[in-house]
Design a protein around this motif. Structure first.
Motif, mmCIF file in Angstrom:
data_model
loop_
_atom_site.group_PDB
_atom_site.id
_atom_site.type_symbol
_atom_site.label_atom_id
_atom_site.label_comp_id
_atom_site.label_asym_id
_atom_site.label_seq_id
_atom_site.Cartn_x
_atom_site.Cartn_y
_atom_site.Cartn_z
ATOM 1 N N VAL A 1 0.853 -1.182 0.000
ATOM 2 C CA VAL A 1 0.000 0.000 0.000
ATOM 3 C C VAL A 1 0.887 1.229 0.000
ATOM 4 C CG1 VAL A 1 -1.782 1.265 1.253
ATOM 5 C CG2 VAL A 1 -1.795 -1.221 1.252
ATOM 6 N N LEU A 2 0.652 2.114 -0.939
ATOM 7 C CA LEU A 2 1.431 3.329 -1.086
ATOM 8 C C LEU A 2 0.564 4.519 -0.741
ATOM 9 C CD1 LEU A 2 3.956 4.832 -2.103
ATOM 10 C CD2 LEU A 2 2.952 4.744 -4.389
ATOM 11 N N ASP A 3 1.034 5.335 0.158
ATOM 12 C CA ASP A 3 0.309 6.556 0.530
ATOM 13 C C ASP A 3 0.814 7.683 -0.358
ATOM 14 O OD1 ASP A 3 -1.123 8.541 1.680
ATOM 15 O OD2 ASP A 3 -0.287 8.295 3.689
ATOM 16 N N ILE B 1 -5.644 3.212 3.361
ATOM 17 C CA ILE B 1 -4.299 3.764 3.520
ATOM 18 C C ILE B 1 -4.101 4.243 4.957
ATOM 19 C CG2 ILE B 1 -2.814 5.699 2.867
ATOM 20 C CD1 ILE B 1 -3.966 5.339 -0.008
ATOM 21 N N ASN B 2 -5.080 4.936 5.498
ATOM 22 C CA ASN B 2 -4.980 5.404 6.883
ATOM 23 C C ASN B 2 -4.878 4.236 7.848
ATOM 24 O OD1 ASN B 2 -5.114 8.020 5.983
ATOM 25 N ND2 ASN B 2 -7.255 8.304 6.513
ATOM 26 N N TYR B 3 -5.645 3.183 7.590
ATOM 27 C CA TYR B 3 -5.599 1.991 8.455
ATOM 28 C C TYR B 3 -4.202 1.356 8.407
ATOM 29 C CZ TYR B 3 -6.479 -2.604 10.366
ATOM 30 O OH TYR B 3 -6.405 -3.731 11.105
ATOM 31 N N CYS B 4 -3.634 1.242 7.209
ATOM 32 C CA CYS B 4 -2.289 0.667 7.072
ATOM 33 C C CYS B 4 -1.261 1.509 7.811
ATOM 34 C CB CYS B 4 -1.907 0.548 5.601
ATOM 35 S SG CYS B 4 -2.733 -0.784 4.746
ATOM 36 N N ASN B 5 -1.370 2.825 7.652
ATOM 37 C CA ASN B 5 -0.433 3.707 8.349
ATOM 38 C C ASN B 5 -0.521 3.524 9.853
ATOM 39 O OD1 ASN B 5 0.662 4.792 6.033
ATOM 40 N ND2 ASN B 5 -0.755 6.512 5.975
ATOM 41 N N ALA C 1 -1.593 0.855 11.452
ATOM 42 C CA ALA C 1 -1.083 -0.479 11.794
ATOM 43 C C ALA C 1 0.446 -0.498 11.777
ATOM 44 C CB ALA C 1 -1.647 -1.511 10.825
ATOM 45 N N LEU C 2 1.040 0.188 10.804
ATOM 46 C CA LEU C 2 2.502 0.232 10.717
ATOM 47 C C LEU C 2 3.106 1.019 11.876
ATOM 48 C CD1 LEU C 2 2.998 0.784 6.886
ATOM 49 C CD2 LEU C 2 3.572 -1.267 8.193
ATOM 50 N N GLN C 3 2.456 2.088 12.291
ATOM 51 C CA GLN C 3 2.983 2.892 13.396
ATOM 52 C C GLN C 3 2.904 2.156 14.717
ATOM 53 O OE1 GLN C 3 1.002 6.670 13.352
ATOM 54 N NE2 GLN C 3 1.857 7.259 11.383
ATOM 55 N N GLN C 4 1.980 1.203 14.835
ATOM 56 C CA GLN C 4 1.849 0.442 16.080
ATOM 57 C C GLN C 4 2.846 -0.689 16.181
ATOM 58 O OE1 GLN C 4 -2.249 -0.712 16.410
ATOM 59 N NE2 GLN C 4 -2.972 1.385 16.567
ATOM 60 N N GLN C 5 3.570 -0.980 15.112
ATOM 61 C CA GLN C 5 4.545 -2.088 15.139
ATOM 62 C C GLN C 5 5.842 -1.651 15.766
ATOM 63 O OE1 GLN C 5 4.967 -3.709 11.210
ATOM 64 N NE2 GLN C 5 2.940 -4.584 11.236
#
Length: 151
Positions: free
Chosen positions: A122-124, A141-145, A147-151
């Motif tokens: 997914v590309l923002d 896209i917002n959901y992916c962002n 999820a990535l920030q929580q890792q």
């Protein structure tokens, strides 16, 4: 779901889902529940203590927060389902019994570029947020962002 409205009742101490809302019936059909069940889930909570259960009403602001949580959980589940379905449809099926050149065994990392699996990235893209109405793509896209920030 975000088009549902909640009305305060009993002087603001209780609330209910607006039965006149034009979006209510399609939402109920999509969720497969009744208006009463949705109203009970959003506008009331249950307390169990010492073998007895008590049902209490919530105020409008708390019901709206509950509705927001339902929306986030629904979109999260939809996104996960879509990604899982697409990923399973684009995964390359390996044939068994074939050996790599040299007669040895192949040891590849799962998810590596040569493992035979495809994936979705997914590309923002800057500018998506400037649309008059954000679409499902922006939500993904917002959901992916997040999820990535929580890792």
């Amino acid at each position: 779901l975000s088009n549902l409205t909640i009305n305060a009742t009993q002087g603001g101490e209780e609330c209910e889902i607006d039965a006149e809302n034009e979006h209510l019936e399609p939402i109920l059909q999509l969720l497969g529940i009744t208006k009463e069940n949705l109203n009970q889930a959003i506008c009331y909570f249950k307390i169990e203590a010492r073998g007895q259960s008590y049902t209490r009403a919530v105020q409008k602001d708390k019901a709206e927060k509950g509705l927001e949580a339902l929306i986030k959980a629904t979109y999260s589940a939809m996104f996960d389902f879509i990604v899982k379905t697409i990923n399973s449809s684009i995964t390359v099926k390996k044939t068994t019994g074939s050996k790599p050149e040299g007669g040895g065994t192949s040891r590849r990392k799962k998810g590596s570029a040569d493992s035979g699996s495809a994936f979705i990235g997914v590309l923002d893209i800057f500018g998506f947020e400037s649309f008059k109405t954000n679409s499902f793509e922006q939500l993904c896209i917002n959901y992916c962002n997040e999820a990535l920030q929580q890792q």
